[in-house]
Design an enzyme around this catalytic site. Structure first.
Site, PDB file in Angstrom:
ATOM      1  N   HIS A   1      -9.431   1.165   4.993  1.00 29.66           N
ATOM      2  CA  HIS A   1      -8.158   1.341   5.699  1.00 29.66           C
ATOM      3  C   HIS A   1      -8.370   2.266   6.894  1.00 29.66           C
ATOM      4  O   HIS A   1      -9.196   3.184   6.830  1.00 29.66           O
ATOM      5  CB  HIS A   1      -7.107   1.927   4.739  1.00 29.66           C
ATOM      6  CG  HIS A   1      -5.734   1.902   5.314  1.00 29.66           C
ATOM      7  ND1 HIS A   1      -5.293   2.844   6.216  1.00 29.66           N
ATOM      8  CD2 HIS A   1      -4.708   1.025   5.150  1.00 29.66           C
ATOM      9  CE1 HIS A   1      -4.052   2.555   6.572  1.00 29.66           C
ATOM     10  NE2 HIS A   1      -3.670   1.458   5.936  1.00 29.66           N
TER      11      HIS A   1
ATOM     12  N   GLU B   1      -5.135  -4.904  10.602  1.00 30.74           N
ATOM     13  CA  GLU B   1      -4.121  -3.874  10.808  1.00 30.74           C
ATOM     14  C   GLU B   1      -4.420  -3.142  12.117  1.00 30.74           C
ATOM     15  O   GLU B   1      -5.256  -2.215  12.131  1.00 30.74           O
ATOM     16  CB  GLU B   1      -4.135  -2.859   9.661  1.00 30.74           C
ATOM     17  CG  GLU B   1      -3.790  -3.444   8.319  1.00 30.74           C
ATOM     18  CD  GLU B   1      -3.229  -2.399   7.356  1.00 30.74           C
ATOM     19  OE1 GLU B   1      -2.175  -2.682   6.773  1.00 30.74           O
ATOM     20  OE2 GLU B   1      -3.814  -1.311   7.228  1.00 30.74           O
TER      21      GLU B   1
ATOM     22  N   GLU C   1      -6.754   4.681   7.947  1.00 26.74           N
ATOM     23  CA  GLU C   1      -6.571   6.107   7.643  1.00 26.74           C
ATOM     24  C   GLU C   1      -7.829   6.693   7.000  1.00 26.74           C
ATOM     25  O   GLU C   1      -8.161   7.855   7.234  1.00 26.74           O
ATOM     26  CB  GLU C   1      -5.331   6.291   6.747  1.00 26.74           C
ATOM     27  CG  GLU C   1      -4.054   6.074   7.548  1.00 26.74           C
ATOM     28  CD  GLU C   1      -2.877   5.550   6.740  1.00 26.74           C
ATOM     29  OE1 GLU C   1      -2.931   5.571   5.501  1.00 26.74           O
ATOM     30  OE2 GLU C   1      -1.904   5.100   7.379  1.00 26.74           O
TER      31      GLU C   1
ATOM     32  N   SER D   1       3.565  -2.076  10.245  1.00 24.65           N
ATOM     33  CA  SER D   1       5.004  -2.127  10.511  1.00 24.65           C
ATOM     34  C   SER D   1       5.644  -3.461  10.139  1.00 24.65           C
ATOM     35  O   SER D   1       6.562  -3.928  10.819  1.00 24.65           O
ATOM     36  CB  SER D   1       5.297  -1.776  11.975  1.00 24.65           C
ATOM     37  OG  SER D   1       4.896  -0.440  12.239  1.00 24.65           O
TER      38      SER D   1
ATOM     39  N   ASN E   1       0.871  -1.176   0.000  1.00 30.65           N
ATOM     40  CA  ASN E   1       0.000   0.000   0.000  1.00 30.65           C
ATOM     41  C   ASN E   1       0.905   1.223   0.000  1.00 30.65           C
ATOM     42  O   ASN E   1       1.499   1.562   1.022  1.00 30.65           O
ATOM     43  CB  ASN E   1      -0.891  -0.024   1.256  1.00 30.65           C
ATOM     44  CG  ASN E   1      -1.739   1.224   1.382  1.00 30.65           C
ATOM     45  OD1 ASN E   1      -1.776   2.057   0.479  1.00 30.65           O
ATOM     46  ND2 ASN E   1      -2.419   1.356   2.516  1.00 30.65           N
ATOM     47  N   TRP E   2       0.986   1.868  -1.147  1.00 29.90           N
ATOM     48  CA  TRP E   2       1.901   3.021  -1.265  1.00 29.90           C
ATOM     49  C   TRP E   2       1.338   4.272  -0.602  1.00 29.90           C
ATOM     50  O   TRP E   2       2.027   5.267  -0.466  1.00 29.90           O
ATOM     51  CB  TRP E   2       2.171   3.319  -2.737  1.00 29.90           C
ATOM     52  CG  TRP E   2       3.042   2.308  -3.433  1.00 29.90           C
ATOM     53  CD1 TRP E   2       3.306   1.018  -3.043  1.00 29.90           C
ATOM     54  CD2 TRP E   2       3.765   2.500  -4.655  1.00 29.90           C
ATOM     55  NE1 TRP E   2       4.132   0.402  -3.929  1.00 29.90           N
ATOM     56  CE2 TRP E   2       4.438   1.286  -4.934  1.00 29.90           C
ATOM     57  CE3 TRP E   2       3.902   3.561  -5.533  1.00 29.90           C
ATOM     58  CZ2 TRP E   2       5.243   1.128  -6.063  1.00 29.90           C
ATOM     59  CZ3 TRP E   2       4.704   3.403  -6.668  1.00 29.90           C
ATOM     60  CH2 TRP E   2       5.367   2.195  -6.916  1.00 29.90           C
ATOM     61  N   LYS E   3       0.054   4.240  -0.263  1.00 31.58           N
ATOM     62  CA  LYS E   3      -0.610   5.411   0.326  1.00 31.58           C
ATOM     63  C   LYS E   3      -0.413   6.622  -0.606  1.00 31.58           C
ATOM     64  O   LYS E   3      -0.373   6.451  -1.822  1.00 31.58           O
ATOM     65  CB  LYS E   3      -0.113   5.647   1.752  1.00 31.58           C
ATOM     66  CG  LYS E   3      -0.217   4.354   2.589  1.00 31.58           C
ATOM     67  CD  LYS E   3      -0.020   4.531   4.050  1.00 31.58           C
ATOM     68  CE  LYS E   3      -0.181   3.192   4.762  1.00 31.58           C
ATOM     69  NZ  LYS E   3      -0.089   3.287   6.203  1.00 31.58           N
TER      70      LYS E   3
ATOM     71  N   GLY F   1       2.580   2.321  10.761  1.00 33.90           N
ATOM     72  CA  GLY F   1       3.559   3.398  10.624  1.00 33.90           C
ATOM     73  C   GLY F   1       4.314   3.745  11.894  1.00 33.90           C
ATOM     74  O   GLY F   1       4.970   4.786  11.954  1.00 33.90           O
TER      75      GLY F   1
ATOM     76  N   GLY G   1       3.019  -1.141   4.241  1.00 36.02           N
ATOM     77  CA  GLY G   1       3.005   0.279   3.904  1.00 36.02           C
ATOM     78  C   GLY G   1       4.401   0.748   3.526  1.00 36.02           C
ATOM     79  O   GLY G   1       4.882   0.525   2.412  1.00 36.02           O
TER      80      GLY G   1
HETATM   81  P1  13P Z   1       3.226   0.435   7.578  1.00 36.44           P
HETATM   82  O1  13P Z   1       3.731  -0.849   7.007  1.00 36.44           O
HETATM   83  O2  13P Z   1       3.952   1.637   7.077  1.00 36.44           O
HETATM   84  O3  13P Z   1       3.121   0.374   9.069  1.00 36.44           O
HETATM   85  O4  13P Z   1       1.720   0.645   7.036  1.00 36.44           O
HETATM   86  C1  13P Z   1       0.820  -0.414   7.156  1.00 36.44           C
HETATM   87  C2  13P Z   1      -0.404  -0.087   6.395  1.00 36.44           C
HETATM   88  O5  13P Z   1      -1.143   0.811   6.766  1.00 36.44           O
HETATM   89  C3  13P Z   1      -0.672  -0.847   5.177  1.00 36.44           C
HETATM   90  O6  13P Z   1      -1.970  -0.634   4.722  1.00 36.44           O
END
Ligand code: 13P
Length: 252
Positions: free
Chosen positions: A93, A160, A95, A205, A8-10, A166, A226
């Site tokens: 997600h 998650e 977020e 993470s 997931n590149w966000k 993150g 992420g």
């Molecule tokens: P990280 O791997 O940066 O913690 O992010 C996880 C995530 O939100 C994947 O959707």
């Protein structure tokens, strides 16, 4: 069933990043015993589809509208993502739940739109830290599943924990196992045999240094990655840490 390692590149990535990250993934994917998926920003889906043509790397979006085409400025219909080359979409997600107020009902409507457009949904669930400390993690996740998954769901669930996204922190393996087993039980209770075959990803993470341990936990069918998915070597190291199974040997 083969593990699914999804990136997931966000809200990260420009054309230059796409070329840098995608070329090594495309070259390596055919030799891996797991499935690879990247979910770049929507602006990069069409060029990514061209770069990945003929490789074993799949493409997905990070969100879609519950609505079809029409007067919805700034929104993206599921069918548009499919048209650009996506076959998957991340929905619900944390977020989006936190920053865009997405409820379970809103996520469920998006899942239906995605499936109708031929996209496989990856539905995210996970508890906040206070809820875990309060012993509510399984109850929170079960409630999110009940509300976010429609009847006839045919996709993947990603667990998650919000506090692990993150932050560099991850739950202990026993906690991951407990939550994933609860998710499996909920999927089987709701969807029967189909629920037995649905992959349940862990996200939050995931890094090359912890991937092998997390991916070996019972009922962990892959990872939603992420930050580490923005580095091709890190992402491939995570993929190589997953249990490796040939396409022929993947079973049902
Ligand atoms: P990280 O791997 O940066 O913690 O992010 C996880 C995530 O939100 C994947 O959707």
């Amino acid at each position: 069933m083969r593990s699914l390692i999804a990136g997931n590149w966000k809200m990260n990535g420009r054309m230059a990043d796409l070329r840098r990250i995608v070329a090594p993934l495309g070259a390596a994917a055919g030799q891996l015993g797991c499935d690879l998926l990247i979910c770049p920003p929507a602006t990069l889906l069409a060029p990514a589809a061209r770069l990945l043509d003929g490789t074993a790397v799949a493409l997905g979006g990070q969100d879609c509208s519950a609505l079809a085409d029409g007067a919805h400025t700034g929104e993206l219909a599921a069918g548009m993502l499919h048209d650009a080359g996506a076959r998957w979409v991340i929905l619900g997600h944390s977020e989006r739940r936190a920053n865009h107020g997405e409820s379970d009902a809103a996520v469920r409507a998006k899942v239906l739109a995605a499936q109708a457009a031929g996209l496989a949904p990856i539905v995210c669930v996970g508890e906040h830290e206070a809820q875990r400390l309060d012993g509510q993690a399984v109850a929170v996740v079960s409630g999110q599943l009940a509300g976010s998954l429609p009847d006839g769901f045919a996709g993947v669930v990603a667990y998650e924990p919000v506090w692990a996204v993150g932050t560099g922190r991850t739950p202990g393996e026993a906690d991951v196992a407990q939550t994933h087993m609860a998710i499996r039980a909920a999927l089987v209770a709701r969807f029967g045999t189909a629920g037995r075959g649905m992959r349940i990803l862990y996200g939050g993470s995931v890094k090359p240094c912890n991937a092998a341990a997390l991916l070996a936990v019972p009922e962990v069918g892959g990872a939603l990655v992420g930050g580490a998915s923005l580095d091709a070597e890190d992402f491939l190291a995570i993929a190589r840490a997953a249990p490796q199974l040939s396409k022929a040997g993947q079973g049902g």
